[in-house]
Design an enzyme around this catalytic site. Structure first.
Site, PDB file in Angstrom:
ATOM      1  N   HIS A 136       0.867  -1.176   0.000  1.00 19.79           N
ATOM      2  CA  HIS A 136       0.000   0.000   0.000  1.00 19.79           C
ATOM      3  C   HIS A 136       0.907   1.230   0.000  1.00 19.79           C
ATOM      4  CE1 HIS A 136      -3.283  -2.629   2.038  1.00 19.79           C
ATOM      5  NE2 HIS A 136      -3.355  -2.701   0.716  1.00 19.79           N
TER       6      HIS A 136
ATOM      7  N   HIS B 120       2.966  -2.879   7.245  1.00 17.05           N
ATOM      8  CA  HIS B 120       1.881  -1.968   6.870  1.00 17.05           C
ATOM      9  C   HIS B 120       1.810  -0.790   7.832  1.00 17.05           C
ATOM     10  CE1 HIS B 120      -0.541  -4.283   3.818  1.00 17.05           C
ATOM     11  NE2 HIS B 120       0.264  -5.237   4.265  1.00 17.05           N
TER      12      HIS B 120
ATOM     13  N   GLU C 254       1.570  -4.024  11.677  1.00 13.93           N
ATOM     14  CA  GLU C 254       0.951  -2.724  11.437  1.00 13.93           C
ATOM     15  C   GLU C 254       1.517  -1.687  12.395  1.00 13.93           C
ATOM     16  OE1 GLU C 254      -1.768  -2.170   9.322  1.00 13.93           O
ATOM     17  OE2 GLU C 254      -2.318  -4.229   8.757  1.00 13.93           O
TER      18      GLU C 254
END
Length: 653
Positions: free
Chosen positions: A376, A472, A544
């Protein structure tokens, strides 16, 4: 024309990019040749190896059954990393992109903690709701042209792009000059609605009508003293860390030059709220959201930047990797290759980090660890965790050497370079979320995902993959945490929770209570679940990192890099030959889970003391992982029909 070998390699690479040649090449030699192939290869080599060595440079030799076996070299430009920074390739149709300015930002963290914004008591967000409307007023002072094509067609190098004049050249002296025509940037339109007030609109991810969260843009012609107000009016997520105290990032070139200050968390009167602008990407009564903040510039005539998180570009990655390649010591145990080329023709780098083995049996005894990031593109915090991980694993510390001696690290630091370059938040140039397409990836549309799966599948035939982790950023939770995959086999119960629990013991920035292990059907296309389901990797995680921080203090880039070190430190603990650490953590996890289950069914933990763990249904103990709004794949890639001509892909006109 006489070309040096380096120039020839660069020319070949440029030509391969220009024609969109995306064939995957892995750097290792194939050690899985069948027994039937070996005699045929020997029969074809009728000349002596001494003669071969003296007459050609196109053969390499590997060992097979104790004998040297010749093999043709692979085309160097397809797999070998260039020895200088390569300009990024942009989609045709983005004609307003300027050559990238010198954006070597100073990343020195400030010598103080940057605390969260504390909203004044009595502030009521409901009063702000639906303030903005779709009846825009004011003067547009900056705007990018719309894309010429509804889908990606082809790309070209940055140097070939037209340098367009600034969209609106007429200003009075008080108007800010906005700019987003450079690598990683995202700002579509700026509208002046007051003397010192601006409404901003972000650009959707290219070829989509959604994914607006990442912003990064430049402002100049600043005035010190007045209070400016900025409002981004087309955000899509219903919740945001900006309402939890997070501040936007600010960078001043004069601050960097005069005070050695890099990115700072700045702003006041920060609010995130629903506005009155209806969403265009879905049906029904759904509305967009606004982020507003006020700010005073420190200098007159400064050049400044605002960003959602610390920028980290494709060019930044190349510079970091070149520094490793030019290090005489590190280059002995770090091999850099091009895993594949992206849809846009940009390099997807693969690093292999391990101590060179003297014997084949020694090499095959090493287990593997796979770490990837930036699937991403707007989650730039993942690149700083990756940078910290790479810096530690390639460093000179005794712990780093132990890890290199015992493991083979396969590292893909940027899975979606196209999205990073153009300033997307979530998608690739195929207008799809790559992290929802691991299950059955289309090679031509998602080359990096297809190549990572092929690499891991091949590696599993040679050695065990002890851990897979995709890095992420997270937009709604604090701290750093992991998502894993719950194993329901009796012999493996809670095993997937050991590594995250160990990591929480190594750093207070990692919060185990935020970790989730429930496997949701809508997430079955993610790398984490596919590596667990299809590849059988027990420890398959997403790590994350919050965009904000923890304990009411923002993370800086150094904090994020430190997480890479803590990841390596935890790996040492987890793989310690002494099993007592793992056994202790498993026993503690068993007590925690039984206590949670007892509380849920209204019994005491003593009632469950003798109940086997495999008899407990613990899957419902967890809530949703609180993931993104784009959890489900949007379907096939948004691309025109392609036809193959001589092995190359061309758009069907």
């Amino acid at each position: 024309m006489d070309l040096s070998s380096d120039s020839a390699d660069s020319l070949a690479l440029s030509e391969a990019h220009e024609w969109g040649y995306e064939k995957t090449r892995l750097w290792e030699q194939d050690e899985s040749n069948s027994e039937k192939e070996v005699p045929a290869r020997r029969r074809s080599s009728t000349i002596s190896l001494k003669d071969v060595n003296s007459r050609t440079t196109q053969l390499v030799f590997g060992m097979q059954d104790g004998k040297r076996v010749p093999k043709l070299k692979e085309p160097r430009s397809l797999y070998c990393v260039p020895r200088d920074v390569v300009l990024p390739r942009w989609p045709v149709g983005i004609d307003t992109v300027c050559p990238k300015p010198d954006l070597s930002h100073n990343h020195t963290p400030p010598p103080f903690n940057e605390e969260f914004y504390k909203r004044p008591s009595g502030a009521n967000l409901r009063l702000l709701e639906k303030v903005d409307t779709d009846k825009h007023e004011g003067t547009v002072v900056y705007q990018l042209p719309l894309m010429r094509f509804p889908f990606y067609t082809r790309s070209r190098p940055t140097a070939a792009l037209e340098v367009c004049p600034f969209p609106l050249a007429q200003y009075d002296d008080d108007v800010l000059r906005f700019e987003s025509r450079f690598e990683c940037a995202n700002l579509f339109r700026a509208r002046r609605v007051g003397p010192y007030e601006y409404e901003l609109e972000l650009r959707w991810d290219y070829f989509t009508m959604k994914h607006t969260q990442w912003f990064y843009f430049r402002v100049s012609n600043t005035k010190a003293g007045p209070t400016y107000k900025f409002t981004i009016i087309n955000l899509l997520k219903s919740g945001s860390l900006y309402n939890e105290g997070m501040k936007p990032l600010f960078y001043s070139e004069r601050n960097a030059k005069n005070k050695n200050l890099g990115w700072l968390r700045m702003g006041h009167n920060i609010h995130y709220y629903k506005n009155n602008i209806r969403r265009k990407d879905c049906k029904g009564e759904r509305y967009q959201y606004s982020l507003t903040w006020q700010f005073q510039f420190p200098y007159n005539g400064d050049v400044c930047y605002f960003s959602h998180c610390y920028p980290y570009s494709y060019t930044d990655l190349q510079k970091d990797l070149l520094e490793i390649a030019n290090d005489a010591v590190k280059s002995q145990y770090v091999k850099q290759r091009i895993l594949c080329h992206s849809l846009g023709g940009n390099m997807v780098h693969l690093l292999t980090v391990t101590t060179p083995s003297t014997h084949l049996t020694e090499a095959k005894q090493k287990r593997a660890v796979v770490v990837t990031a930036r699937v991403h593109p707007g989650e730039t915090n993942s690149s700083y965790m990756m940078r910290g991980f790479i810096n530690f694993i390639t460093g000179s510390s005794p712990d780093a050497k132990v890890l290199r001696d015992n493991f083979v690290f396969k590292i893909v630091p940027m899975l979606n370079p196209d999205g990073v370059i153009v300033g997307n938040y979530r998608s690739s140039l195929a207008a799809r979320d790559l992290n929802r397409n691991y299950k059955n990836p289309i090679k031509d549309a998602y080359p990096s995902i297809w190549s990572v799966k092929a690499m891991i599948r091949r590696m599993l035939t040679e050695r065990e993959v002890v851990l897979y982790c995709d890095l992420h950023g997270h937009s709604r939770k604090m701290n750093v945490f992991m998502y894993g995959c719950e194993n329901k086999e009796p012999s493996l119960r809670l095993q997937e929770r050991v590594f995250p629990n160990m990591m929480s013991r190594n750093t207070s920035k990692f919060k185990y209570s935020s970790c989730r292990f429930k496997v949701q059907k809508k997430k079955e296309g993610t790398g984490r679940i596919v590596m667990w389901q299809q590849m059988g990797i027990l420890n398959s995680f997403t790590m994350e990192a919050t965009f904000a921080g923890y304990n009411n203090v923002h993370f800086n880039s150094t904090d994020l890099e430190d997480m890479g070190y803590h990841f390596c430190d935890t790996l040492l603990d987890y793989c310690d030959p002494d099993p007592s650490k793992v056994e202790h953590v498993l026993a503690n996890l068993t007590r925690i889970v039984k206590a949670q289950y007892a509380a849920k069914i209204g019994k005491s933990i003593e009632d469950l003391k003798d109940l086997p763990l495999e008899d407990l249904d613990i899957s419902d103990l967890e809530s949703s992982d609180g993931g993104s709004d784009s959890s489900v794949s949007d379907g096939p890639p948004k691309l025109p029909l392609l036809r193959k001509v001589g092995g190359l892909s061309h758009v069907v006109s």
